[in-house]
Write an enzyme that holds these catalytic residues in place. Sequence first.
Site, short mmCIF file in Angstrom:
data_model
loop_
_atom_site.label_atom_id
_atom_site.label_comp_id
_atom_site.label_asym_id
_atom_site.label_seq_id
_atom_site.Cartn_x
_atom_site.Cartn_y
_atom_site.Cartn_z
N ASP A 141 -3.62 -1.96 9.34
CA ASP A 141 -3.20 -1.81 7.41
C ASP A 141 -3.97 -2.78 6.67
OD1 ASP A 141 -2.08 0.56 7.07
OD2 ASP A 141 0.01 -0.23 7.26
N LYS B 166 0.11 -1.27 -0.08
CA LYS B 166 -0.40 0.19 0.48
C LYS B 166 0.62 1.49 -0.10
CE LYS B 166 1.03 1.76 4.81
NZ LYS B 166 1.61 2.89 4.78
P1 ATP Z 1 3.93 0.04 8.15
O1 ATP Z 1 3.83 1.02 6.66
O2 ATP Z 1 2.49 -0.48 8.38
O3 ATP Z 1 3.32 0.93 8.93
P2 ATP Z 1 6.28 -1.47 7.00
O4 ATP Z 1 6.19 -1.35 5.83
O5 ATP Z 1 7.30 -0.20 7.76
O6 ATP Z 1 5.39 -0.90 7.99
P3 ATP Z 1 6.73 -3.77 7.77
O7 ATP Z 1 7.56 -4.34 6.45
O8 ATP Z 1 5.35 -4.34 8.31
O9 ATP Z 1 6.97 -2.50 7.57
O10 ATP Z 1 7.92 -4.24 8.47
C1 ATP Z 1 7.75 -3.67 10.03
C2 ATP Z 1 8.46 -4.72 11.45
O11 ATP Z 1 7.74 -5.41 11.23
C3 ATP Z 1 9.96 -5.64 10.80
O12 ATP Z 1 11.15 -4.73 10.86
C4 ATP Z 1 9.55 -6.78 10.98
O13 ATP Z 1 10.67 -7.45 12.19
C5 ATP Z 1 8.16 -6.62 11.62
N1 ATP Z 1 7.08 -7.83 11.06
C6 ATP Z 1 6.50 -9.29 11.25
N2 ATP Z 1 5.74 -9.65 10.11
C7 ATP Z 1 6.42 -9.18 9.26
C8 ATP Z 1 6.57 -9.55 8.20
N3 ATP Z 1 5.35 -10.97 7.47
N4 ATP Z 1 6.43 -8.98 6.81
C9 ATP Z 1 7.48 -7.89 7.55
N5 ATP Z 1 7.94 -7.90 8.45
C10 ATP Z 1 7.35 -8.30 9.43
#
Ligand code: ATP
Length: 303
Positions: free
Chosen positions: A143, A11
């Site tokens: 999200d 997203k």
């Molecule tokens: P958002 O945009 O929802 O704030 P993000 O994209 O910045 O999230 P994510 O990639 O969702 O961040 O990852 C955040 C943290 O969640 C990672 O550092 C990781 O430790 C943890 N995590 C747990 N499950 C997962 C997964 N399936 N994929 C990625 N990260 C995960």
Amino acid sequence: MSSTTVRVPAKINLALGVGPVAADGLHALATVYQAVDLCDEVHATSRDDDEIVVSVHLDAERERGSVPLDGTNLAVRAALALREATGVTAGATLAIRKAIPVAGGMAGGSADAAAALVACDELWGTGLGRAGLEPIAASLGSDVPFCLHGGTAMGGGHGEQISPVLARGGYQWVFAIAERGLSTAAVYAEFDAITDGVVTEPEVPDQLMAALRAGDAEALGAALSNDLQPAALRLRPELEETLAVGRQCGALGALLSGSGPTAMFLAGDAQHAMDIAVALAAAQVCVDVVQAAAPVAGARVVG
Ligand code: ATP
């Protein structure tokens, strides 16, 4: 059913208005999400025991070790939440293939949770479907309901209250992937420090909604907004240069995605997207450049 594969998009937030902290300790949000064609896949396979086992294949070698393989993985939490809600006791092996950058502000973990819900619903024959999975998705993270839904949608509450918006046309996006992720919690803490708790109720800009209704990419680019961007830029000042490269290339809009550090650029067409991608790569302001069309559907069974 012994195995199934679900594809789920990342997203972006076309608008991200951040309001005061609510009683539950989370910020009120008024956001407009769009699902972009940069997808993870979750392949779910039946097991003879009741374990939920996860493996992760990362497209980017530099991200090795960044995704947990235990019960804190959001896909595992999603499978367990579905079991809890339905009384199912079956196990599953979840093989995640990640293309969405980890901690990139593109909801990669939430996307995997949404994909795991759809995959296990299919695998275990629980038959909840998208509508039945939505409350479970909302309990897993703000999200996650949007990652189920896809397309272009407004998110109220903490982002989990999804309502579709009238959006015409398709858009070409370019993403500059940063070498290291940014913690969403750290960006919100910086936001709180900057605003000192003085924030108004968040709203989605009227110009943005009008641009989407008209399918007007130029107007959409001008109306993009992200209240978290100043906080993310304070933590990563070098991202200013990344954004500047896209702007110099005539991007219709240049913004950080969610809490960053991924920078997103709206292009006029596919050729313009290619020009922006080449300029970003040549300027060496990021480790990877990805082009993706939007909007696309949410988590869906593909095999
Ligand atoms: P958002 O945009 O929802 O704030 P993000 O994209 O910045 O999230 P994510 O990639 O969702 O961040 O990852 C955040 C943290 O969640 C990672 O550092 C990781 O430790 C943890 N995590 C747990 N499950 C997962 C997964 N399936 N994929 C990625 N990260 C995960």
